[in-house]
Scaffold this motif. Structure first.
Motif, PDB file in Angstrom:
ATOM      1  N   ARG A  35       1.311  -7.060  18.128  1.00  0.00           N
ATOM      2  CA  ARG A  35       0.606  -6.042  17.332  1.00  0.00           C
ATOM      3  C   ARG A  35       1.564  -5.114  16.585  1.00  0.00           C
ATOM      4  N   PRO A  36       2.576  -4.518  17.241  1.00  0.00           N
ATOM      5  CA  PRO A  36       3.487  -3.637  16.486  1.00  0.00           C
ATOM      6  C   PRO A  36       4.220  -4.357  15.356  1.00  0.00           C
ATOM      7  N   ALA A  37       4.598  -5.622  15.577  1.00  0.00           N
ATOM      8  CA  ALA A  37       5.289  -6.386  14.532  1.00  0.00           C
ATOM      9  C   ALA A  37       4.353  -6.651  13.359  1.00  0.00           C
ATOM     10  N   ALA A  38       3.100  -7.017  13.654  1.00  0.00           N
ATOM     11  CA  ALA A  38       2.124  -7.259  12.594  1.00  0.00           C
ATOM     12  C   ALA A  38       1.865  -5.994  11.802  1.00  0.00           C
ATOM     13  N   ALA A  39       1.770  -4.855  12.498  1.00  0.00           N
ATOM     14  CA  ALA A  39       1.518  -3.582  11.820  1.00  0.00           C
ATOM     15  C   ALA A  39       2.717  -3.175  10.973  1.00  0.00           C
ATOM     16  N   ARG A  40       3.911  -3.370  11.481  1.00  0.00           N
ATOM     17  CA  ARG A  40       5.114  -2.982  10.730  1.00  0.00           C
ATOM     18  C   ARG A  40       5.232  -3.790   9.439  1.00  0.00           C
ATOM     19  N   PHE A  41       5.014  -5.098   9.536  1.00  0.00           N
ATOM     20  CA  PHE A  41       5.077  -5.928   8.332  1.00  0.00           C
ATOM     21  C   PHE A  41       3.956  -5.534   7.365  1.00  0.00           C
ATOM     22  N   SER A  42       2.789  -5.237   7.897  1.00  0.00           N
ATOM     23  CA  SER A  42       1.667  -4.801   7.063  1.00  0.00           C
ATOM     24  C   SER A  42       2.003  -3.537   6.295  1.00  0.00           C
ATOM     25  N   PHE A  43       2.606  -2.564   6.969  1.00  0.00           N
ATOM     26  CA  PHE A  43       2.949  -1.298   6.316  1.00  0.00           C
ATOM     27  C   PHE A  43       4.030  -1.508   5.259  1.00  0.00           C
ATOM     28  N   LEU A  44       5.034  -2.314   5.570  1.00  0.00           N
ATOM     29  CA  LEU A  44       6.107  -2.550   4.610  1.00  0.00           C
ATOM     30  C   LEU A  44       5.595  -3.290   3.375  1.00  0.00           C
ATOM     31  N   MET A  45       4.695  -4.253   3.553  1.00  0.00           N
ATOM     32  CA  MET A  45       4.204  -5.000   2.399  1.00  0.00           C
ATOM     33  C   MET A  45       3.210  -4.192   1.575  1.00  0.00           C
ATOM     34  N   SER A  46       2.748  -3.066   2.113  1.00  0.00           N
ATOM     35  CA  SER A  46       1.863  -2.214   1.320  1.00  0.00           C
ATOM     36  C   SER A  46       2.633  -1.418   0.270  1.00  0.00           C
ATOM     37  N   VAL A  47       3.979  -1.323   0.408  1.00  0.00           N
ATOM     38  CA  VAL A  47       4.774  -0.567  -0.565  1.00  0.00           C
ATOM     39  C   VAL A  47       4.652  -1.169  -1.962  1.00  0.00           C
ATOM     40  N   PRO A  48       4.964  -2.449  -2.166  1.00  0.00           N
ATOM     41  CA  PRO A  48       4.802  -3.004  -3.526  1.00  0.00           C
ATOM     42  C   PRO A  48       3.355  -3.028  -3.978  1.00  0.00           C
ATOM     43  N   ALA A  49       2.418  -3.220  -3.058  1.00  0.00           N
ATOM     44  CA  ALA A  49       0.998  -3.248  -3.430  1.00  0.00           C
ATOM     45  C   ALA A  49       0.546  -1.884  -3.950  1.00  0.00           C
ATOM     46  N   LEU A  50       0.902  -0.829  -3.221  1.00  0.00           N
ATOM     47  CA  LEU A  50       0.516   0.523  -3.631  1.00  0.00           C
ATOM     48  C   LEU A  50       1.238   0.933  -4.907  1.00  0.00           C
ATOM     49  N   SER A 110      -4.745  -2.747   5.656  1.00  0.00           N
ATOM     50  CA  SER A 110      -3.986  -2.839   6.905  1.00  0.00           C
ATOM     51  C   SER A 110      -4.721  -3.709   7.906  1.00  0.00           C
ATOM     52  N   GLY A 111      -6.055  -3.602   7.931  1.00  0.00           N
ATOM     53  CA  GLY A 111      -6.817  -4.431   8.859  1.00  0.00           C
ATOM     54  C   GLY A 111      -6.680  -5.905   8.556  1.00  0.00           C
ATOM     55  N   ALA A 112      -6.810  -6.279   7.275  1.00  0.00           N
ATOM     56  CA  ALA A 112      -6.726  -7.688   6.891  1.00  0.00           C
ATOM     57  C   ALA A 112      -5.330  -8.252   7.146  1.00  0.00           C
ATOM     58  N   THR A 113      -4.289  -7.482   6.810  1.00  0.00           N
ATOM     59  CA  THR A 113      -2.927  -7.994   6.960  1.00  0.00           C
ATOM     60  C   THR A 113      -2.471  -7.991   8.419  1.00  0.00           C
ATOM     61  N   ILE A 114      -2.868  -6.979   9.180  1.00  0.00           N
ATOM     62  CA  ILE A 114      -2.566  -7.001  10.618  1.00  0.00           C
ATOM     63  C   ILE A 114      -3.292  -8.164  11.277  1.00  0.00           C
ATOM     64  N   ALA A 115      -4.545  -8.368  10.895  1.00  0.00           N
ATOM     65  CA  ALA A 115      -5.305  -9.508  11.418  1.00  0.00           C
ATOM     66  C   ALA A 115      -4.625 -10.819  11.039  1.00  0.00           C
ATOM     67  N   GLY A 116      -4.132 -10.899   9.798  1.00  0.00           N
ATOM     68  CA  GLY A 116      -3.407 -12.102   9.384  1.00  0.00           C
ATOM     69  C   GLY A 116      -2.181 -12.339  10.233  1.00  0.00           C
ATOM     70  N   GLY A 117      -1.454 -11.266  10.548  1.00  0.00           N
ATOM     71  CA  GLY A 117      -0.277 -11.397  11.403  1.00  0.00           C
ATOM     72  C   GLY A 117      -0.630 -11.814  12.820  1.00  0.00           C
ATOM     73  N   LEU A 118      -1.715 -11.249  13.352  1.00  0.00           N
ATOM     74  CA  LEU A 118      -2.119 -11.588  14.717  1.00  0.00           C
ATOM     75  C   LEU A 118      -2.540 -13.052  14.829  1.00  0.00           C
ATOM     76  N   THR A 119      -3.204 -13.565  13.788  1.00  0.00           N
ATOM     77  CA  THR A 119      -3.615 -14.973  13.836  1.00  0.00           C
ATOM     78  C   THR A 119      -2.421 -15.917  13.699  1.00  0.00           C
ATOM     79  N   ARG A 120      -1.266 -15.375  13.331  1.00  0.00           N
ATOM     80  CA  ARG A 120      -0.012 -16.156  13.356  1.00  0.00           C
ATOM     81  C   ARG A 120       0.778 -15.833  14.624  1.00  0.00           C
ATOM     82  N   ASP A 121       0.108 -15.217  15.591  1.00  0.00           N
ATOM     83  CA  ASP A 121       0.646 -14.937  16.930  1.00  0.00           C
ATOM     84  C   ASP A 121       1.720 -13.856  16.956  1.00  0.00           C
ATOM     85  N   LEU A 122       1.763 -12.990  15.918  1.00  0.00           N
ATOM     86  CA  LEU A 122       2.684 -11.861  15.968  1.00  0.00           C
ATOM     87  C   LEU A 122       2.197 -10.833  16.982  1.00  0.00           C
TER      88      LEU A 122
END
Length: 273
Positions: free
Chosen positions: A186-201, A172-184
């Motif tokens: 914070r809540p949007a970066a976290a939401r996308f991070s959580f959703l993309m963890s579904v296929p990964a998990l 979550s830290g790496a993907t939220i950080a990735g979203g923030l560096t694309r100027d998302l």
């Protein structure tokens, strides 16, 4: 591993899977600090399997969103308009973001398993997580919502997730950080991070489940794994709820400080031992 150890590690897994402090790192370092003796491969398998508990937490919290995404993708394919709706587009963006971790997860499987046997390396990776969180807070302008996410953004966040294959680097830290560096935001970066963890998990759990079938005393381990899984599901749900609320206004600096402090502490312990 007994059932009480499994419950404690399950609680740790659920609490740290979504809070950006590395669940895999904690599952390596907590038993090591407490003096528990586990086989590194067993820790790796338990870590991945108990992530199904956090997957249950995701389904419970984002069930409606996930169903809307799946329905949008299926209907888009049936109508030959795969990007016709926002939900369908988000589904394909999640697929693109997942690809890098799938490829590198297969290529680096043996290397990652070996990393689970090195607490000092895990402590160093915690310092990497701290750096990612700090830098992303400094660089991100937080001006974009989830609807503005593009294919390049998804791929960038996907490659950020590759870093989290190693214990100590938070997914979550790496993907939220990735979203923030694309100027998302914070809540949007976290939401996308959580959703993309579904296929990964889900994918990691399937692979570990196949490995588990080769364990000689499989029947004896099922109760232990189930206890850890349930504990992870409960703590994971609470942490999704709490972190999304916190990120409405809160920053990532406290999590960066925690990862830095935990990493330094564990390195000191390793030197003293």
């Amino acid at each position: 591993m007994n059932i009480w150890q499994a419950i404690l590690l399950g609680l740790v897994q659920g609490a740290t899977e979504f809070i950006p402090v590395s669940s895999s790192g904690h599952l390596v370092l907590v038993p090591w600090l407490l003096g528990w003796e586990f086989d590194p491969q067993s820790v790796f398998l338990f870590d991945v399997l108990v992530q199904w508990g956090t997957l249950l937490a995701l389904f419970a919290y984002f069930g409606r969103d996930l169903w809307a995404i799946v329905r949008g993708v299926v209907q888009g394919l049936a109508r030959r308009r795969p990007l016709a709706t926002a939900e369908a587009r988000l589904g394909w963006l999640l697929a693109v973001a997942t690809l890098p971790a799938v490829v590198f997860g297969l290529l680096l499987k043996d290397t990652v398993e070996q990393a689970f046997g090195s607490p000092p390396a895990t402590a160093v990776f915690l310092l990497v997580t701290a750096l990612l969180l700090f830098v992303s807070e400094r660089l991100g302008r937080r001006t974009r919502g989830l609807a503005t996410l593009g294919w390049g953004d998804a791929l960038w966040i996907g490659f950020s997730q590759v870093l989290s294959l190693f214990p100590g680097i938070s997914r979550s830290g790496a993907t939220i950080a990735g979203g923030l560096t694309r100027d998302l935001e914070r809540p949007a970066a976290a939401r996308f991070s959580f959703l993309m963890s579904v296929p990964a998990l889900l994918g990691a759990g399937v692979v570990a489940g196949l490995d588990l079938l080769a364990v000689p005393d499989l029947g004896a381990q099922l109760g232990v794994v189930a206890a850890g899984l349930l504990a992870a599901a409960i703590s994971g749900y609470l942490c999704i709820w709490g972190l999304l609320r916190y990120l409405q206004r809160g920053r990532l600096y406290p999590f960066a400080a925690y990862c830095a402090g935990a990493g330094v502490l564990c390195l000191v312990v390793a030197l003293l031992r």
